[in-house]
Design an enzyme around this catalytic site. Structure first.
Site, PDB file in Angstrom:
ATOM      1  N   HIS A 125      10.872   7.545 -10.309  1.00  0.00           N
ATOM      2  CA  HIS A 125      11.323   6.770  -9.147  1.00  0.00           C
ATOM      3  C   HIS A 125      12.844   6.868  -9.003  1.00  0.00           C
ATOM      4  O   HIS A 125      13.349   7.150  -7.913  1.00  0.00           O
ATOM      5  CB  HIS A 125      10.882   5.303  -9.313  1.00  0.00           C
ATOM      6  CG  HIS A 125      11.364   4.380  -8.243  1.00  0.00           C
ATOM      7  ND1 HIS A 125      10.517   3.736  -7.372  1.00  0.00           N
ATOM      8  CD2 HIS A 125      12.616   3.984  -7.892  1.00  0.00           C
ATOM      9  CE1 HIS A 125      11.230   3.003  -6.530  1.00  0.00           C
ATOM     10  NE2 HIS A 125      12.517   3.121  -6.835  1.00  0.00           N
ATOM     11  N   GLU A 126      13.555   6.661 -10.115  1.00  0.00           N
ATOM     12  CA  GLU A 126      15.019   6.653 -10.051  1.00  0.00           C
ATOM     13  C   GLU A 126      15.575   8.051  -9.741  1.00  0.00           C
ATOM     14  O   GLU A 126      16.519   8.183  -8.945  1.00  0.00           O
ATOM     15  CB  GLU A 126      15.623   6.128 -11.357  1.00  0.00           C
ATOM     16  CG  GLU A 126      15.297   4.677 -11.681  1.00  0.00           C
ATOM     17  CD  GLU A 126      15.564   3.714 -10.548  1.00  0.00           C
ATOM     18  OE1 GLU A 126      16.483   3.956  -9.748  1.00  0.00           O
ATOM     19  OE2 GLU A 126      14.837   2.714 -10.439  1.00  0.00           O
TER      20      GLU A 126
ATOM     21  N   CYS B 286      11.265  -1.372  -4.815  1.00  0.00           N
ATOM     22  CA  CYS B 286      12.594  -0.776  -4.882  1.00  0.00           C
ATOM     23  C   CYS B 286      13.607  -1.756  -4.328  1.00  0.00           C
ATOM     24  O   CYS B 286      13.347  -2.395  -3.303  1.00  0.00           O
ATOM     25  CB  CYS B 286      12.586   0.520  -4.060  1.00  0.00           C
ATOM     26  SG  CYS B 286      14.158   1.389  -4.041  1.00  0.00           S
TER      27      CYS B 286
ATOM     28  N   HIS C 240      15.615   9.070  -6.174  1.00  0.00           N
ATOM     29  CA  HIS C 240      16.761   8.567  -5.393  1.00  0.00           C
ATOM     30  C   HIS C 240      17.884   9.607  -5.342  1.00  0.00           C
ATOM     31  O   HIS C 240      18.622   9.682  -4.360  1.00  0.00           O
ATOM     32  CB  HIS C 240      17.316   7.282  -6.010  1.00  0.00           C
ATOM     33  CG  HIS C 240      16.563   6.041  -5.634  1.00  0.00           C
ATOM     34  ND1 HIS C 240      16.463   5.587  -4.339  1.00  0.00           N
ATOM     35  CD2 HIS C 240      15.896   5.138  -6.393  1.00  0.00           C
ATOM     36  CE1 HIS C 240      15.759   4.452  -4.312  1.00  0.00           C
ATOM     37  NE2 HIS C 240      15.400   4.163  -5.550  1.00  0.00           N
TER      38      HIS C 240
END
Ligand code: NI
Length: 195
Positions: A146-147, A104, A150
């Site tokens: 993953h994004e 990341c 966030h």
């Protein structure tokens, strides 16, 4: 367009839930997306979420290049051109999961193994305000999970099951040739995604 400063793990903006974008077609949103794409390219990343550039909005930019998809899952996943997701929502399709190494831009120089759903449904709005629904699998699905994490204040280290495998990329590289098995017993390389 300016290159934006990337927040690193420890900054509170990375731990909070980002807000829905009320008007995806607003000029400010397009400007932020342009700057995020430029920042992602500059940092050689696969994806970038708005909180990573200190903006608490539900916006993600990402891309999947053929070479990378090939390396990660033998090209099972698709190539995706640079795409902006406004207010993305992810829903798992089935129970199947895979474990693979992630990295990341907010956790520089490190990588670790993370379990993700193998197939997902993604719903998002475009910069024109149009709603798009699609399915994704493999590396593509991993990048999206993953994004979108966030946007909910979740960084990948929080999802690592075996912390002994979390470490600096150059140190992890010392065990080169070591492989990670997922639950299907399929062998996976210890490649890390710079999401
Ligand atoms: Ni990230």
């Amino acid at each position: 367009m300016p290159i934006l400063k990337i927040a690193r793990m420890g900054h509170p903006i990375l731990n909070q839930r980002a807000d829905e974008v009320p008007d995806p077609a607003a000029p400010d949103v397009a400007r932020l997306v342009d700057a995020m794409i430029e920042t992602m390219e500059d940092a050689d990343g696969t994806g970038l979420a708005a909180p990573q550039v200190h903006m608490p909005w539900r916006i993600v930019v990402y891309k999947v290049v053929a070479e990378r998809a090939e390396e990660e899952d033998g090209g099972a996943g698709e190539t995706v051109p640079t795409t902006a997701l406004i207010n993305p929502v992810i829903e798992p399709l089935g129970e199947e999961t895979d474990v693979a190494f992630e990295a990341c831009l907010s956790v520089p120089d490190m990588a670790g193994p993370v379990r993700r759903f193998a197939r997902i449904r993604l719903t998002y709005q475009t910069l024109e305000g149009k709603t798009v629904e699609q399915e994704a699998e493999g590396f593509h699905a991993r990048v999206l999970q993953h994004e979108c994490d966030h946007l909910d204040g979740v960084l990948y280290p929080m999802r690592i099951e075996d912390m002994r495998q979390f470490g600096f990329v150059d140190a992890l590289g010392k065990g080169h040739g070591q492989r990670q098995s997922d639950e299907d017993g399929e062998e996976r390389d210890d490649a890390a995604a710079d999401d």
